[in-house]
Structure formats: C-alpha cells, structure tokens
Design a protein around this motif. Sequence first.
Motif, PDB file in Angstrom:
ATOM      1  N   ALA A 190      -7.723   3.242  -4.068  1.00  8.26           N
ATOM      2  CA  ALA A 190      -7.684   1.825  -3.700  1.00  8.26           C
ATOM      3  C   ALA A 190      -6.571   1.556  -2.693  1.00  8.26           C
ATOM      4  N   ALA A 191      -5.408   2.161  -2.887  1.00 10.44           N
ATOM      5  CA  ALA A 191      -4.295   1.977  -1.954  1.00 10.44           C
ATOM      6  C   ALA A 191      -4.657   2.535  -0.582  1.00 10.44           C
ATOM      7  N   GLU A 192      -5.344   3.661  -0.569  1.00  6.45           N
ATOM      8  CA  GLU A 192      -5.754   4.265   0.703  1.00  6.45           C
ATOM      9  C   GLU A 192      -6.773   3.378   1.418  1.00  6.45           C
ATOM     10  N   ARG A 193      -7.747   2.856   0.674  1.00  3.85           N
ATOM     11  CA  ARG A 193      -8.746   1.956   1.277  1.00  3.85           C
ATOM     12  C   ARG A 193      -8.076   0.703   1.828  1.00  3.85           C
ATOM     13  N   GLU A 194      -7.145   0.163   1.061  1.00  2.53           N
ATOM     14  CA  GLU A 194      -6.429  -1.041   1.480  1.00  2.53           C
ATOM     15  C   GLU A 194      -5.627  -0.768   2.752  1.00  2.53           C
ATOM     16  N   SER A 195      -4.965   0.367   2.791  1.00  5.35           N
ATOM     17  CA  SER A 195      -4.168   0.736   3.955  1.00  5.35           C
ATOM     18  C   SER A 195      -5.059   0.904   5.191  1.00  5.35           C
TER      19      SER A 195
ATOM     20  N   ALA B 230       0.835  -1.207   0.000  1.00  6.76           N
ATOM     21  CA  ALA B 230       0.000   0.000   0.000  1.00  6.76           C
ATOM     22  C   ALA B 230       0.868   1.254   0.000  1.00  6.76           C
ATOM     23  N   GLN B 231       1.910   1.248   0.801  1.00  2.00           N
ATOM     24  CA  GLN B 231       2.809   2.400   0.879  1.00  2.00           C
ATOM     25  C   GLN B 231       3.547   2.609  -0.447  1.00  2.00           C
ATOM     26  N   GLU B 232       4.000   1.536  -1.063  1.00  2.00           N
ATOM     27  CA  GLU B 232       4.723   1.634  -2.331  1.00  2.00           C
ATOM     28  C   GLU B 232       3.786   2.068  -3.460  1.00  2.00           C
ATOM     29  N   LYS B 233       2.549   1.570  -3.468  1.00 10.64           N
ATOM     30  CA  LYS B 233       1.572   2.009  -4.471  1.00 10.64           C
ATOM     31  C   LYS B 233       1.328   3.507  -4.332  1.00 10.64           C
TER      32      LYS B 233
END
Length: 131
Positions: free
Chosen positions: A100-105, A41-44
């Motif tokens: 999406a990355a924020e939701r996943e995080s 998530a951080q890398e995305k």
Amino acid sequence: MPTCRRAEADACILLDTHHCGVKKLFQACEQLTHSRASFVAQEKRRLTNKIGTELTVHAPIEEEIFHAALDRAIKKADLFDAAEVEHASAMDRIVQIQEAAERESEFVVKARAASGSGLVAMREQVAARKV
C-alpha cells in the motif's frame, strides 16, 4: 499478551519485550494512516521494513528455541499453533502495508508529474471542501 513490564530477564521477558517493541512499531505505522504529511509513504516503508526485520529475527527464535523447549517439557503439540498463526498474520500484514505504501508513493509521483503546478490549486479546492 505482552505486559511491557521489566523483571529479571529470562526468555519470557526477552520475548515479551520484543513483542512490545513490535507492537509499538505497528501502532506507529497505524498512526501514519491518518496523517496527511508528505513523508508518510517513506516513513511507512521504513517502519514496515523495520517490523519485517524484527519479525524475521523474532519468529524463528521464538518458534525454534522457546516453543521447541516448552513443547518438549509440556508435551502439547497444539500449544503454539496460535503463536505461529499470529506470526504468519503479522508478516502478511507487513506485506500489505508495504504494498500500500508503494502504491501510494507511485500515485503521488505520477500525480505530481501529470499535474505540475495544478496541485497547488487542487489543494485549495480540497481545503475549501473540508471546511
């Protein structure tokens, strides 16, 4: 379509090189989609921020300088419509990936807070099912 080859640097080569660089960033982001690493998530987020910055700089340069000059020389109003649509679509894709990355995080943080040490046991259950 970008060729990713080097030649004497002119505006086409500079833009082509930039297209190749952004394409590689998109590919790196896509590869992370299939990764289960903890840093995904951080890398995305880092990659999408980089892509967003690159496109924010690139699109106006291409449209205001390159397209404008060629449009004056060629006199075809619709010649660059596809490029403008492509730039807009790339920016939309960036927003989708960032969201999406924020939701996943957020999901991972909430799952860890709610489950505590139960996540280790769940990992074993998940691993057992994948075999």
